[in-house]
Motif scaffolding. Structure first.
Motif, PDB file in Angstrom:
ATOM      1  N   PRO A 233       0.827  -1.216   0.000  1.00 38.02           N
ATOM      2  CA  PRO A 233       0.000   0.000   0.000  1.00 38.02           C
ATOM      3  C   PRO A 233       0.857   1.261   0.000  1.00 38.02           C
ATOM      4  CG  PRO A 233      -0.804  -1.589   1.614  1.00 38.02           C
ATOM      5  CD  PRO A 233       0.508  -2.111   1.128  1.00 38.02           C
ATOM      6  N   ASN A 234       0.381   2.295  -0.714  1.00 35.72           N
ATOM      7  CA  ASN A 234       1.056   3.602  -0.768  1.00 35.72           C
ATOM      8  C   ASN A 234       2.487   3.501  -1.301  1.00 35.72           C
ATOM      9  OD1 ASN A 234      -1.246   4.877   0.492  1.00 35.72           O
ATOM     10  ND2 ASN A 234      -0.512   4.037   2.444  1.00 35.72           N
ATOM     11  N   LEU A 236       5.773   3.717  -3.604  1.00 34.79           N
ATOM     12  CA  LEU A 236       6.429   4.604  -4.549  1.00 34.79           C
ATOM     13  C   LEU A 236       7.397   3.783  -5.395  1.00 34.79           C
ATOM     14  CD1 LEU A 236       7.209   7.575  -2.114  1.00 34.79           C
ATOM     15  CD2 LEU A 236       5.337   7.439  -3.776  1.00 34.79           C
ATOM     16  N   GLU A 279       6.545   8.991  -7.924  1.00 32.82           N
ATOM     17  CA  GLU A 279       5.205   8.435  -7.771  1.00 32.82           C
ATOM     18  C   GLU A 279       4.895   7.339  -8.772  1.00 32.82           C
ATOM     19  OE1 GLU A 279       2.577  11.760  -7.887  1.00 32.82           O
ATOM     20  OE2 GLU A 279       3.273  12.577  -5.974  1.00 32.82           O
ATOM     21  N   TYR A 355      10.136  -1.795   2.475  1.00 39.64           N
ATOM     22  CA  TYR A 355       9.467  -0.831   3.344  1.00 39.64           C
ATOM     23  C   TYR A 355      10.209  -0.801   4.676  1.00 39.64           C
ATOM     24  CZ  TYR A 355       5.691   1.670   5.793  1.00 39.64           C
ATOM     25  OH  TYR A 355       4.954   2.596   6.493  1.00 39.64           O
ATOM     26  N   SER A 415      13.669   3.662   0.701  1.00 38.94           N
ATOM     27  CA  SER A 415      12.445   3.611   1.501  1.00 38.94           C
ATOM     28  C   SER A 415      12.632   4.340   2.827  1.00 38.94           C
ATOM     29  CB  SER A 415      12.046   2.155   1.752  1.00 38.94           C
ATOM     30  OG  SER A 415      10.953   2.080   2.640  1.00 38.94           O
ATOM     31  N   LYS A 420       8.186   5.442   3.070  1.00 35.48           N
ATOM     32  CA  LYS A 420       7.134   4.678   2.407  1.00 35.48           C
ATOM     33  C   LYS A 420       7.758   3.487   1.672  1.00 35.48           C
ATOM     34  CE  LYS A 420       3.680   8.300   1.608  1.00 35.48           C
ATOM     35  NZ  LYS A 420       2.824   8.970   0.588  1.00 35.48           N
TER      36      LYS A 420
END
Length: 723
Positions: A233-234, A236, A279, A355, A415, A420
């Motif tokens: 999730p989320n 990059l 992104e 992450y 990260s 993120k």
């Protein structure tokens, strides 16, 4: 006295399995001390042993709860420390476990063990060791788990263990039954029996059967299972600036322009790399191109310099095999052979999602070295290894490429910088330019015949760059002690030990670019050279290629297995030395990790191109856990070997490795595949042996030997070209 008592307790707790596991590398360490003291004789003894042995599994084998978990519908979830990279390992180990667990095959679900489970392989997935290495420990673990269930079932049913029977994951006595799941309910303190009794293999229902692959449906329907599929999730996206020149060193970078580009979250600069986090993937790649990097680059290397460098006589030498006297005299025949730089060229490029949170890092990655990846990430972050959880994915091809995973460290650093998850994928250009290549080789073969037309002497001198040396798998002290690269020497030993005078001499050269493990290690190149030369000597002696070889193989256990695969290959293929209808046959054989293999190929030449029509493969893998799986491995080795032997090569042009994309990097296509690959399996021992790499050995020489009979030309360099 207290210290003595403590030592005694530790000795008692050391299981036989731990002793065996430690013995594999521990023995090497003990012998290594002797090697340092006594040098070459002991070195040769160790290298011979290492070259032929199966590597024991290096991981926890004391606690079945690290391996097995019970799920709904009495499904047993097996957390595998070996990764699945297309070789069919998950299917084979499911068969082994199901038989000893006494559950239906379809009730065993195999998943990759995350490092958080504690089930970590301290070696890797590679070296053709997944099935052979797990054969004994996995069966013992499964049997232990089964007996643990029986102990608790006896308690719940109020009967003695001797009254119980087990079938399909159900334990019964006196008309009452409990499934494994029902038995486990409410149990928090398990009794682990000391020594489980393994079933007789003759009673196995699944081992030895060609059962369908457990990962087949997911692959057919495109389930998200590979490293490129990994997401969080989320998330990059990251990209790392890499040089195009060999030996380039990072000096500085100007990042102002990249920082202002659309979608860029942050440019991450470190001492050894510059990365972009954005992104989207394309925004990260675009920004990467805008970073101006200053590199310190050496003089532009060219291909002819690499060839000159990789020539026998350069570098440092070590005699790895020696019997009798060195060859001398006017009757000595000498030939040279070469192999090129080879890329892994696996279909899935390297990728990772990392992450890094406040005190925990999660790494989703396709890697062959789960434990090593964990250590490298934790070291870079300055954390304990327990703070890093590596979640392995399926691999879209490995072949040794995924034994090297610094991109996991880079993704973790990026990260941490943005707080993120970051996904980082190699471009195809990066894969080709920054691969850990198969090193080029050069070989000089010498031989002489006696009055009976048999070999009186045979010598192999060869040069290679690093394969095992300087890799994450081998401690730095090993190359120094052994004096030879244990990867480069695979296939380099003279298997015709009936030749009274024979030796093999290894030369090591430091290359200016990274080389490492490639499927079958040195086996393909070494077998190509040795078996091509032996074939030429058979022609010089006027003898049948197979009969000539058989006359030089000793009658010890290994020799008998090798003779059997040779003879069977000739019989099954109907081997003939005559050219018929524009086609000729070629023969070659090799032994790798104790597994003998022989190939007979049938070729023609069309428009100066070599066309392979049929390949007969005879392999003695010992006990075949899944015959279909082994046949598929043989077929894969044939196709991959043909591609390497007939098409593939990297070159150094103006200081860069090229080409950097499929197409210019020639590979075998569907149209080049033989119409028939006939695989015959023998069983020369009662346990599984190495499978994933041994069938790759003979293919190059077999093709070259067929071309020699068809055209009269002895092709001495890979890729094999008639013009």
């Amino acid at each position: 006295m207290a210290d003595n008592e403590s030592s005694e307790k530790k000795r008692k707790k050391l299981s036989r399995r731990k002793f065996l596991v430690r013995g594999g590398f521990g023995t090497l360490g003990v012998l290594a001390v002797g090697t340092y003291l006594f040098r070459n004789p002991i070195r040769r003894t160790i290298l011979k042993k290492v070259n032929s042995m199966d590597i024991e599994y290096l991981g926890s084998t004391d606690n079945p709860m690290l391996w097995f978990e019970l799920g709904k519908d009495n499904v047993v979830i097996l957390h595998s420390p070996k990764v699945e990279m297309g070789q069919g390992t998950f299917t084979g180990i499911a068969q082994m476990a199901a038989d000893e667990l006494d559950v239906p095959f379809e009730n065993v679900k195999v998943v990759h063990a995350t490092t958080d489970t504690g089930n970590i392989d301290q070696f890797s997935t590679g070296g053709s060791t997944s099935i052979s290495g797990l054969w004994q420990p996995l069966r013992e673990l499964a049997a232990t788990f089964r007996e643990m269930m029986k102990i608790e079932a006896a308690n719940k049913l109020g009967v003695s263990i001797s009254q119980l029977s087990v079938k399909d994951g159900v334990v019964s006595a006196n008309g009452e039954s409990l499934t494994y799941v029902e038995i486990s309910e409410g149990v928090t303190d398990w009794t682990i029996p000391k020594k489980p009794i393994l079933k007789d293999i003759s009673s196995y229902r699944f081992v030895g059967k060609p059962l369908p692959r457990v990962d087949l449906a997911d692959k057919v329907y495109g389930a998200p299972m590979f490293g490129l599929d990994a997401e969080m999730p989320n998330m990059l996206y990251g990209a790392v600036v890499r040089p195009s020149k060999i030996g380039a060193k990072f000096i500085s970078a100007t990042t102002d322009k990249a920082e202002k580009m659309p979608g860029v979250v942050k440019v991450v600069s470190g001492d050894d790399f510059v990365g972009v986090v954005a992104e989207s993937y394309i925004e990260a790649e675009n920004a990467k191109q805008a970073i101006e990097v200053v590199w310190e680059t050496p003089d532009n290397l060219q291909q002819d310099e690499i060839v000159a460098m990789m020539t026998v006589g350069n570098g440092t030498s070590s005699i790895i095999q020696k019997q009798g006297a060195a060859l001398e005299g006017d009757d000595v025949v000498q030939m040279e052979f070469r192999s090129p730089i080879g890329a892994h060229a696996q279909i899935e490029p390297n990728g990772v999602v990392a992450y890094v949170e406040a005190s925990k890092a999660t790494i989703m990655i396709s890697t062959q070295v789960v434990g090593i990846t964990r250590k490298e990430v934790s070291s870079r972050l300055g954390w304990d290894v327990e703070q890093v959880n590596v979640i392995p994915t399926y691999l879209g091809g490995g072949f040794g490429r995924r034994l090297h995973t610094p991109h996991a460290v880079q993704a973790a650093v990026m990260s941490k910088a943005v707080g993120k998850p970051v996904k980082y994928i190699f471009s195809r250009e990066e894969e080709f330019q920054h691969d850990m290549f198969r090193p080029p080789t050069h070989h000089i073969l010498k031989g002489s015949l006696n009055e009976k037309g048999l070999l009186s002497g045979l010598e192999h001198h060869f040069v290679s760059g690093d394969v095992g040396n300087n890799s994450a798998l081998l401690p730095n002290v090993v190359p120094t002690i052994l004096g030879a690269d244990v990867g480069a020497i695979r296939g380099a030993f003279i298997q015709y030990t009936g030749v009274p005078n024979h030796r093999s001499v290894y030369w090591h050269v430091d290359l200016p670019f990274a080389t490492s493990w490639w499927r079958s290690l040195g086996l393909l190149a070494n077998t190509f050279a040795i078996e091509s030369f032996v074939d030429e000597m058979a022609l010089k002696a006027g003898k049948n290629a197979i009969e000539f070889r058989l006359a030089h193989v000793n009658d010890d256990e290994a020799g008998k297995r090798l003779k059997e695969v040779m003879s069977t290959a000739g019989e099954k293929a109907g081997y003939s030395e005559e050219v018929k209808n524009g086609r000729a046959m070629g023969f070659a054989a090799s032994v790798d990790a104790g597994t003998p293999c022989a190939h007979v190929v049938e070729v023609s030449v069309e428009d100066n191109n070599i066309r392979v029509h049929k390949v007969t493969v005879v392999l003695d893998p010992g006990l075949a856990v899944n015959p279909d799986q082994i046949r598929a491995q043989c077929e894969g080795c044939v196709i991959m070997g043909m591609s390497a032997v007939l098409f593939e090569q990297m070159k150094v042009v103006d200081g860069s490795l090229t080409p950097t994309i499929y197409g210019p990097y020639e590979m075998a296509l569907m149209k080049h595949a033989p119409r028939e690959i006939d695989v015959v399996l023998l069983q020369g021992k009662d346990t599984p042996g190495a499978v994933g790499e041994p069938p790759l050995g003979p293919i190059g020489a077999a093709i070259a030997n067929a071309v020699r009979r068809l055209t009269g030309k002895r092709l001495q360099s890979m890729p094999l070209k008639l013009t």
